[in-house]
Design a protein around this motif. Structure first.
Motif, mmCIF file in Angstrom:
data_model
loop_
_atom_site.group_PDB
_atom_site.id
_atom_site.type_symbol
_atom_site.label_atom_id
_atom_site.label_comp_id
_atom_site.label_asym_id
_atom_site.label_seq_id
_atom_site.Cartn_x
_atom_site.Cartn_y
_atom_site.Cartn_z
ATOM 1 N N GLN A 211 0.828 -1.212 0.000
ATOM 2 C CA GLN A 211 0.000 0.000 0.000
ATOM 3 C C GLN A 211 0.858 1.256 0.000
ATOM 4 O OE1 GLN A 211 -2.440 -0.592 3.471
ATOM 5 N NE2 GLN A 211 -3.823 -2.004 2.432
ATOM 6 N N ASP A 212 1.918 1.262 0.806
ATOM 7 C CA ASP A 212 2.797 2.430 0.863
ATOM 8 C C ASP A 212 3.396 2.738 -0.504
ATOM 9 O OD1 ASP A 212 2.313 2.698 3.578
ATOM 10 O OD2 ASP A 212 4.326 2.076 4.212
ATOM 11 N N TYR A 213 3.897 1.713 -1.185
ATOM 12 C CA TYR A 213 4.547 1.948 -2.474
ATOM 13 C C TYR A 213 3.533 2.226 -3.582
ATOM 14 C CZ TYR A 213 9.150 1.818 -0.721
ATOM 15 O OH TYR A 213 10.278 2.167 -0.034
ATOM 16 N N THR A 214 2.364 1.631 -3.495
ATOM 17 C CA THR A 214 1.307 1.957 -4.455
ATOM 18 C C THR A 214 0.930 3.431 -4.321
ATOM 19 O OG1 THR A 214 0.442 -0.306 -4.403
ATOM 20 C CG2 THR A 214 -1.066 1.412 -5.162
ATOM 21 N N GLU A 215 0.812 3.895 -3.097
ATOM 22 C CA GLU A 215 0.458 5.289 -2.836
ATOM 23 C C GLU A 215 1.570 6.236 -3.303
ATOM 24 O OE1 GLU A 215 -2.223 8.228 -1.683
ATOM 25 O OE2 GLU A 215 -2.488 6.094 -2.043
ATOM 26 N N LYS B 48 5.416 10.400 -6.225
ATOM 27 C CA LYS B 48 6.664 10.459 -5.451
ATOM 28 C C LYS B 48 7.708 9.507 -6.028
ATOM 29 C CE LYS B 48 4.490 11.905 -1.146
ATOM 30 N NZ LYS B 48 4.133 11.518 0.225
ATOM 31 N N LEU B 49 7.238 8.463 -6.701
ATOM 32 C CA LEU B 49 8.109 7.536 -7.415
ATOM 33 C C LEU B 49 7.632 7.494 -8.858
ATOM 34 C CD1 LEU B 49 8.350 4.523 -4.936
ATOM 35 C CD2 LEU B 49 10.156 6.141 -5.507
ATOM 36 N N SER B 50 8.512 7.838 -9.778
ATOM 37 C CA SER B 50 8.121 7.846 -11.185
ATOM 38 C C SER B 50 8.715 6.646 -11.904
ATOM 39 C CB SER B 50 8.563 9.154 -11.838
ATOM 40 O OG SER B 50 9.944 9.337 -11.668
ATOM 41 N N ALA B 51 8.316 6.470 -13.142
ATOM 42 C CA ALA B 51 8.786 5.345 -13.943
ATOM 43 C C ALA B 51 10.308 5.291 -13.944
ATOM 44 C CB ALA B 51 8.255 5.461 -15.360
ATOM 45 N N ILE C 179 5.838 -2.625 -10.639
ATOM 46 C CA ILE C 179 7.303 -2.665 -10.657
ATOM 47 C C ILE C 179 7.781 -3.832 -11.504
ATOM 48 C CG2 ILE C 179 7.473 -1.630 -8.340
ATOM 49 C CD1 ILE C 179 8.363 -4.483 -7.348
ATOM 50 N N TYR C 180 9.054 -3.784 -11.834
ATOM 51 C CA TYR C 180 9.729 -4.923 -12.451
ATOM 52 C C TYR C 180 11.063 -5.079 -11.737
ATOM 53 C CZ TYR C 180 12.351 -1.352 -15.009
ATOM 54 O OH TYR C 180 13.134 -0.272 -15.345
ATOM 55 N N SER C 181 11.609 -6.269 -11.768
ATOM 56 C CA SER C 181 12.856 -6.535 -11.058
ATOM 57 C C SER C 181 13.889 -7.124 -12.003
ATOM 58 C CB SER C 181 12.616 -7.505 -9.904
ATOM 59 O OG SER C 181 11.709 -6.953 -8.986
ATOM 60 N N HIS C 182 15.134 -6.779 -11.746
ATOM 61 C CA HIS C 182 16.271 -7.362 -12.458
ATOM 62 C C HIS C 182 17.146 -8.037 -11.421
ATOM 63 C CE1 HIS C 182 15.760 -5.765 -16.478
ATOM 64 N NE2 HIS C 182 15.499 -4.577 -15.968
ATOM 65 N N GLY D 293 17.988 -4.962 -8.697
ATOM 66 C CA GLY D 293 16.937 -4.392 -7.859
ATOM 67 C C GLY D 293 15.594 -4.319 -8.540
ATOM 68 N N SER D 294 14.683 -3.581 -7.897
ATOM 69 C CA SER D 294 13.318 -3.414 -8.392
ATOM 70 C C SER D 294 13.095 -1.960 -8.774
ATOM 71 C CB SER D 294 12.309 -3.825 -7.318
ATOM 72 O OG SER D 294 12.463 -5.190 -7.000
ATOM 73 N N PHE D 295 12.352 -1.765 -9.857
ATOM 74 C CA PHE D 295 12.144 -0.446 -10.419
ATOM 75 C C PHE D 295 10.667 -0.228 -10.734
ATOM 76 C CE2 PHE D 295 16.280 -2.082 -11.396
ATOM 77 C CZ PHE D 295 17.138 -1.025 -11.166
ATOM 78 N N VAL D 296 10.235 1.029 -10.684
ATOM 79 C CA VAL D 296 8.854 1.370 -11.027
ATOM 80 C C VAL D 296 8.685 1.188 -12.532
ATOM 81 C CG1 VAL D 296 7.116 3.204 -11.050
ATOM 82 C CG2 VAL D 296 8.692 3.009 -9.111
ATOM 83 N N SER D 297 7.623 0.503 -12.931
ATOM 84 C CA SER D 297 7.390 0.241 -14.354
ATOM 85 C C SER D 297 6.859 1.485 -15.058
ATOM 86 C CB SER D 297 6.412 -0.926 -14.533
ATOM 87 O OG SER D 297 5.124 -0.533 -14.137
#
Length: 110
Positions: free
Chosen positions: A14-18, A24-27, A61-64, A68-72
């Motif tokens: 929920q925190d990261y979705t928000e 606050k977090l972009s692609a 998100i997607y992960s490598h 790490g994990s990144f916002v899609s």
């Protein structure tokens, strides 16, 4: 849902979705690592993994491996689409309840 009923992985999700919804977090933004998130939320690494899996399954998100994990790219649109669906579902439910209330009031007025 009260905070007592929210599972720790759900709180992270929920925190990261928000954060994505609010911009606050972009692609392309990199999320903190599992160890950092574990410490921040006071949870086990497996709990963080589950939250990341939920975010991946939602297309946020997607992960490598090893990076790490990144916002899609489509994350903000996914959040907005799911919010719009939730609002439409609530509107539909309110309309159903209004109709039921009208029928109940008609029954008592007659």
């Amino acid at each position: 849902m009260s905070s007592e009923t929210v599972q720790p992985y759900q709180r992270i999700t929920q925190d990261y979705t928000e954060k994505i919804r609010q911009g606050k977090l972009s692609a392309g933004a990199k999320l903190p690592g599992i160890r950092e998130l574990s410490e921040k939320y006071g949870v086990a690494a497996g709990t963080v993994q589950r939250a990341l899996t939920e975010l991946r399954n939602a297309g946020l998100i997607y992960s490598h491996q090893g990076r790490g994990s990144f916002v899609s790219e489509s994350a903000k649109k996914s959040v907005e689409d799911s919010s719009a669906l939730a609002i439409r579902a609530l509107e539909s439910r309110v309309a159903e309840l209004e109709a039921r209330l009208d029928r109940l009031e008609e029954g008592h007025d007659g």
